[in-house]
Structure formats: structure tokens, C-alpha cells
Write a protein that holds these residues in place. Structure first.
Motif, PDB file in Angstrom:
ATOM      1  N   GLU A  13       0.855  -1.305   0.029  1.00  0.00           N
ATOM      2  CA  GLU A  13      -0.210   0.006  -0.063  1.00  0.00           C
ATOM      3  C   GLU A  13       0.919   1.231  -0.019  1.00  0.00           C
ATOM      4  OE1 GLU A  13      -4.295  -1.295   2.325  1.00  0.00           O
ATOM      5  OE2 GLU A  13      -2.452  -0.922   3.479  1.00  0.00           O
ATOM      6  N   GLU A  24       1.902   1.692  -3.385  1.00  0.00           N
ATOM      7  CA  GLU A  24       0.872   2.294  -4.232  1.00  0.00           C
ATOM      8  C   GLU A  24       0.526   3.774  -4.094  1.00  0.00           C
ATOM      9  OE1 GLU A  24      -3.586   0.880  -5.286  1.00  0.00           O
ATOM     10  OE2 GLU A  24      -2.284  -0.486  -3.835  1.00  0.00           O
ATOM     11  N   PHE A  25       0.513   4.030  -2.786  1.00  0.00           N
ATOM     12  CA  PHE A  25       0.278   5.478  -2.450  1.00  0.00           C
ATOM     13  C   PHE A  25       1.517   6.372  -2.816  1.00  0.00           C
ATOM     14  CE2 PHE A  25      -3.165   4.392   0.688  1.00  0.00           C
ATOM     15  CZ  PHE A  25      -4.031   5.068   0.118  1.00  0.00           C
ATOM     16  N   ASP A  35       0.270   6.837  -6.506  1.00  0.00           N
ATOM     17  CA  ASP A  35      -0.788   7.749  -6.447  1.00  0.00           C
ATOM     18  C   ASP A  35      -0.430   9.189  -6.428  1.00  0.00           C
ATOM     19  OD1 ASP A  35      -2.240   5.514  -7.092  1.00  0.00           O
ATOM     20  OD2 ASP A  35      -3.274   5.364  -5.194  1.00  0.00           O
ATOM     21  N   LYS A  48     -10.561   1.289  -0.147  1.00  0.00           N
ATOM     22  CA  LYS A  48      -9.364   1.880  -0.742  1.00  0.00           C
ATOM     23  C   LYS A  48      -9.413   3.172  -1.332  1.00  0.00           C
ATOM     24  CE  LYS A  48      -5.967  -0.057  -3.864  1.00  0.00           C
ATOM     25  NZ  LYS A  48      -5.709  -0.865  -4.833  1.00  0.00           N
ATOM     26  N   GLU A  49     -10.659   3.366  -1.739  1.00  0.00           N
ATOM     27  CA  GLU A  49     -10.890   4.728  -2.553  1.00  0.00           C
ATOM     28  C   GLU A  49     -10.816   5.833  -1.339  1.00  0.00           C
ATOM     29  OE1 GLU A  49     -10.053   5.902  -5.253  1.00  0.00           O
ATOM     30  OE2 GLU A  49     -10.833   8.033  -4.775  1.00  0.00           O
ATOM     31  N   ARG A  80      -7.575   6.627   0.065  1.00  0.00           N
ATOM     32  CA  ARG A  80      -6.719   7.359  -0.994  1.00  0.00           C
ATOM     33  C   ARG A  80      -7.304   8.757  -0.716  1.00  0.00           C
ATOM     34  NH1 ARG A  80      -7.890   5.100  -5.556  1.00  0.00           N
ATOM     35  NH2 ARG A  80      -6.274   3.710  -5.476  1.00  0.00           N
ATOM     36  N   ARG A  81      -8.321   9.075  -0.530  1.00  0.00           N
ATOM     37  CA  ARG A  81      -8.796  10.535  -0.516  1.00  0.00           C
ATOM     38  C   ARG A  81      -8.434  11.135   0.908  1.00  0.00           C
ATOM     39  NH1 ARG A  81     -13.938  11.541  -4.637  1.00  0.00           N
ATOM     40  NH2 ARG A  81     -13.460   9.969  -6.106  1.00  0.00           N
ATOM     41  N   PRO A 141      -6.786   5.593 -10.744  1.00  0.00           N
ATOM     42  CA  PRO A 141      -7.577   6.978 -10.265  1.00  0.00           C
ATOM     43  C   PRO A 141      -7.831   8.015 -10.827  1.00  0.00           C
ATOM     44  CG  PRO A 141      -5.843   5.784  -8.538  1.00  0.00           C
ATOM     45  CD  PRO A 141      -5.705   5.251  -9.849  1.00  0.00           C
TER      46      PRO A 141
END
Lengths: 94, 416
Positions: A23, A26-27, A30, B298-299, B302-303, B364
Motif C-alpha cells: 500500500e 501504491e500511495f 498515486d 481503498k478509495e 486514498r482521499r 484513479p
């Protein structure tokens, strides 16, 4: 700005989230992709422009300081699995 | 209710089905109303599509619910949605609604269940919610009317917030008449919502001049052609107008503000007072982190991560505050346009509803781009209506009518 593991872990700590190694990776990706795209707002000339924290002007509507009916203690505690008869039970504070 | 369960088995438009009618009289007597999961109904599980709110039964009604109950409406259930509204396809959740026109395609989001239910049911209005396009997008993909009001017109009290400066409760229906009926019941100042406005809606619905937003025509050419043909037939003459700041910077501006606000709103979900919880172990930080890590999708993570970053010391000026300034320029851009035009028009979405298999391949940022046409009016808090105007390969497409603040009647009347 440098996006690295250290920054991701700092943000996750502030956000109270635990991340696994995949994770974190992945972040990192992102953050790089998304912040790179979002950074283009820096090219907008906003000199002497005030921030909009709402889309329309919001006036303060102050109510009178009067005692009114509010949630009962039982209602406030109704949705909690961690409670005594009159309190919420929480994790250790110290 | 049996029919509803059957429909739901096939399309997943409801997270919870109920049957509440408090009065047999009133202006909405016997009208079926579905409610997006993020709007609280007393004693009915209300979880905004999230596992972290599993089992949460509010002890109060949202103001909009209180109002429709008083007018005799029948509340039939909570519609499925992206978790906390975070998505454009209603796939970021445990109960994914399917498009009534093609079950292999998405409903749009985040009010996907509301749009699916609206297309499938008669004598029904959906109470939905939009932050950046969560009403117009699914309404367009499912071929129904989707109305998002002027910011502050409809009370947000009892809404499980996404972004407070962006959230608006709105409506979906198969016809404009039903939208108007319910709007008259639910609009108006509410002292329980600090952002509720006292202004009255403007009565004038006449349209002298309209403009199509030039940059919005850069979409699927078939959609563009149907939109322009419709505009020409309905209005005759129209101008084209360019909104360069909105088009170029709107997406980034919107997502920075929305994520920053949502990351603060979601701070309250920590497994203590309501919703999902774990065994009380460890200190505060450890316990809260464990609960949030386990139950957020997950989303949402992320936010929360990006929003927390945008507000952190050292980055706040460059992201959050800068975006708030760009928002001012975007609002000004629309305000200038409304000095010359009564309404602005664009397609609601750049494509028809994608297949589930197509969106699996998107990253995304690709997904965020789908909101490019709807975020402008949402950032500026402008009333807008998605109107079903045609189909491509049997999939519906929507046209979006945008009006100036408080010109909701003008927007709605012109959707007929």
C-alpha cells in the motif's frame, strides 16, 4: 516536493491509517501521479484574489442562547457497543 | 415491497428496503421516495455505503426526511452509493448497482442506486446528493432527470457529509412535475444547518439567451451531435461560450478542496460512538487506526491520505488555499457568463455509461477525469439539471442545463 516513503508514512500517521508495504508503494505512485496533475493550479495568477470557502456568501446565523431539548443520554449512547449505563467507553488515553 | 425486493435482487439499487408512511394525507401522499444511503432516517440503518457505519441507526431524521414524512410520502429504502460519495461509478462499495439499460454497465456515481431505482420504478422520486456531480452523472447514465439545487437551498442537516462547502441534497425523477412537487416540500431555511440560505428562489423562468459551453463539446462526437441538435430545436439560436479557467483548472481545484474537506469529515469515524468497532485494545491512536484501517475502502483511504496531505503544514498554501482562490476565479467566470446568458448548456457526461470491465482498467486519475463537465457547477454551487435527451446504442445520454444562483425554477422549467 519529494514524495517518498517517509512522507507517505507521516500522512498515514496523521490520518490514523495503517499501511502495508504494497500500500505504501501504491500511495507513493498515486501521490506522484495525482499531485503532479493537481500542481498545475500553481500556474493560475491568484494575486489579490480571496479564497472562497463556500460557493455563495454564507452569513452567520446566530441562535439565541437558550436551553432547548437535545439528544437524551440514552439516544446518544444507543449506537455504541462500547458503553456503560451513562458513558462511552474508550481506549486508553495514557 | 415484494416487487422491490425482486428488482433489488437483480439491480442492487437498495442497501436497505423499508416501508414508512407516517401520514395518509399531505402534498406527497402515496408518492414513493427512496433516499440515498448517506441521508439519515430515524431507526433505519444509514451507512453512506460504508462498512465503517455498519449497524448505525440514526436516532433522528434528516430535515428533508422530516419534511417528506409530514407530507404523506412513503419512504421505501436507502439507495446504494459509492462509499461516502467517493466515486463516479458506484463501484467503491459493497453493494454495486447495475444499469437498468444494460446490467454489464455501471449506473454512474455516486448516487448510482438512486438513478437505477428511478429508472426502474414508477410514481417515485429519489432524494440523492451531489458533491461534484453525483446526481447529474448517474441521472445521465440511467436516463432520468437529475436536479442539483443552488448550494444552501435544501438543508444538509442529517446528511453524512462528504465536503461541507460542496454537498447539496437534490432529486431524481422520471419527470419534472414530480421533482417540482418534492422540491416545494424540502427547500427552505433550516436553523440546524449553518450553511442554509434564507434567500427566496427567483420566480422569473423566461429565457432570452443561452450559450453552449465550448470546451464541453470535446466529448464523444455522437453525444455532441445529439446535444447540439436538441439545443437548436428547442432554443433556435444559441451562442458558444468559453470557460477557460473552469475547464483547465476545475478538476484539480475540485479534488483538492473535496479531499481536504472529506479527510476532516471522516476523522470522526473511529469505532467508538457508533458504527463498526473492534475490541478495545491499545491506546487511542492504535485503536482508532485499527478500526479505520479495517473498515475504510481503498478509495476512501486514498482521499483521506491526499486530503490530509493538502492540509498539512508546508503544503496547505500551495494546495488547499490555492485551490480555494482558484475556486473564486471559477465562480467569477460563471457569474460573468450569467450577466449575458440565462442558461448555460453542456452534455452531462462525456461518454455513455461504461462497462464494468472497462472501468477495471482505469487508474484513479482517469476516473477523476470523468467528472470534468459536472464539477464546474458543483464548485460554484449553481443549480443544474441533467435532462435525458436521447440514446446511443440503447444507452441514455444527458444534457445539462446550468443556471445562476437561485434560478432553480428557470433551470427546471426549461428541462421540460
Amino acid at each position: 516536493m519529494k514524495i517518498n516513503k517517509e512522507l507517505i508514512l507521516q500522512v498515514a500517521k496523521n490520518a490514523r491509517l495503517e499501511l502495508t508495504e504494497p500500500e505504501i508503494k501504491e500511495f507513493e505512485k498515486d501521490f506522484k501521479d495525482i499531485l503532479d496533475a493537481f500542481s498545475k493550479i500553481s500556474e493560475v495568477d491568484t494575486k489579490n484574489i480571496k479564497e472562497s470557502f463556500h460557493p455563495i456568501e454564507i452569513k452567520n446565523h446566530l441562535r439565541k442562547d437558550e436551553i432547548k431539548e437535545s439528544l437524551s443520554q440514552e439516544d446518544a449512547l444507543k449506537n455504541s457497543k462500547h458503553r456503560t449505563d451513562i458513558y462511552f467507553k474508550g481506549p486508553k488515553a495514557i | 415491497m415484494k416487487d422491490l425486493q425482486k428488482i433489488n435482487k437483480e439491480y442492487n439499487c437498495f442497501n436497505t428496503i423499508c416501508n414508512i408512511q407516517e401520514k395518509k394525507t399531505g402534498k406527497l401522499k402515496d408518492l414513493k421516495i427512496s433516499v440515498k444511503d448517506c441521508i439519515c432516517i430515524k431507526d433505519i440503518e444509514s451507512r453512506a455505503g460504508s462498512k465503517i457505519l455498519e449497524g448505525y441507526k440514526p436516532v433522528f431524521d434528516a430535515t428533508v426526511i422530516e419534511k417528506v414524512k409530514k407530507e404523506g410520502a412513503i419512504i421505501i429504502g436507502k439507495t446504494s452509493q459509492d462509499e461516502f460519495g467517493f466515486g463516479s461509478f458506484s463501484t467503491n462499495t459493497y453493494n454495486i448497482p447495475k444499469n437498468p439499460y444494460d446490467k454489464t454497465r455501471v449506473c454512474g456515481g455516486s448516487s448510482g442506486g438512486a438513478a437505477s431505482a428511478t429508472a426502474l420504478l414508477d410514481n417515485h422520486v429519489a432524494i440523492a446528493e451531489s458533491t461534484g456531480g453525483s446526481i447529474a452523472c448517474p441521472a445521465a447514465f440511467c436516463g432520468v432527470y437529475g436536479y442539483t439545487p443552488t448550494y444552501g437551498l435544501i438543508s444538509r442537516y442529517g446528511l453524512i457529509d462528504y465536503g461541507n462547502s460542496l454537498d447539496k441534497i437534490g432529486l431524481m425523477a422520471k419527470n419534472i412535475k414530480d421533482i417540482k412537487r418534492v422540491l416545494e416540500t424540502i427547500k427552505g431555511y433550516d436553523e440546524k444547518d449553518s450553511t442554509s440560505i434564507k434567500d427566496n428562489l427567483k420566480k422569473d423562468t423566461k429565457v432570452k439567451k443561452i450559450a453552449v459551453i465550448k470546451e464541453s463539446l470535446n466529448v464523444n462526437p455522437e453525444i455532441r451531435d445529439i446535444v447540439l441538435k436538441y439545443v437548436k430545436e428547442k432554443y433556435g439560436e444559441y451562442d458558444e461560450i468559453s470557460l477557460p479557467i473552469t475547464n483547465k483548472y476545475g478538476l484539480a481545484c475540485y479534488y483538492i478542496i473535496a479531499m481536504a474537506e472529506s479527510s476532516t469529515n471522516l476523522a470522526k469515524f473511529c469505532g467508538m460512538r457508533y458504527g463498526a468497532s473492534l475490541e478495545l485494545k491499545g491506546n487511542f491512536d492504535e485503536y482508532f487506526s485499527k478500526v479505520r484501517t479495517k473498515y475504510f475502502e481503498k478509495e476512501s483511504k486514498r482521499r483521506i491520505m491526499l486530503g490530509t496531505f493538502a492540509r498539512m503544514a508546508g503544503y496547505r498554501d500551495a494546495y488547499y488555499l490555492k485551490a480555494a482562490k482558484v475556486r473564486t476565479l471559477i465562480i467569477n467566470e460563471y457569474k460573468k457568463a450569467f450577466k449575458k446568458y440565462d442558461l448555460l448548456i453542456s452534455p452531462s457526461m462525456p461518454v455513455i455509461a461504461p462497462k464494468f470491465s472497462e472501468i477495471d482498467k482505469l487508474n484513479p486519475l482517469d476516473v477523476y477525469m470523468f467528472d470534468n463537465l459536472t464539477i464546474g457547477p458543483n464548485l460554484a454551487g449553481l443549480p443544474h439539471l441533467s435532462v435525458p435527451i436521447g440514446k446511443i446504442k440503447n444507452m441514455p445520454i444527458g444534457l445539462m442545463i446550468i443556471g445562476d444562483h437561485l434560478n432553480d425554477y428557470k433551470v427546471i422549467e426549461n428541462g421540460m
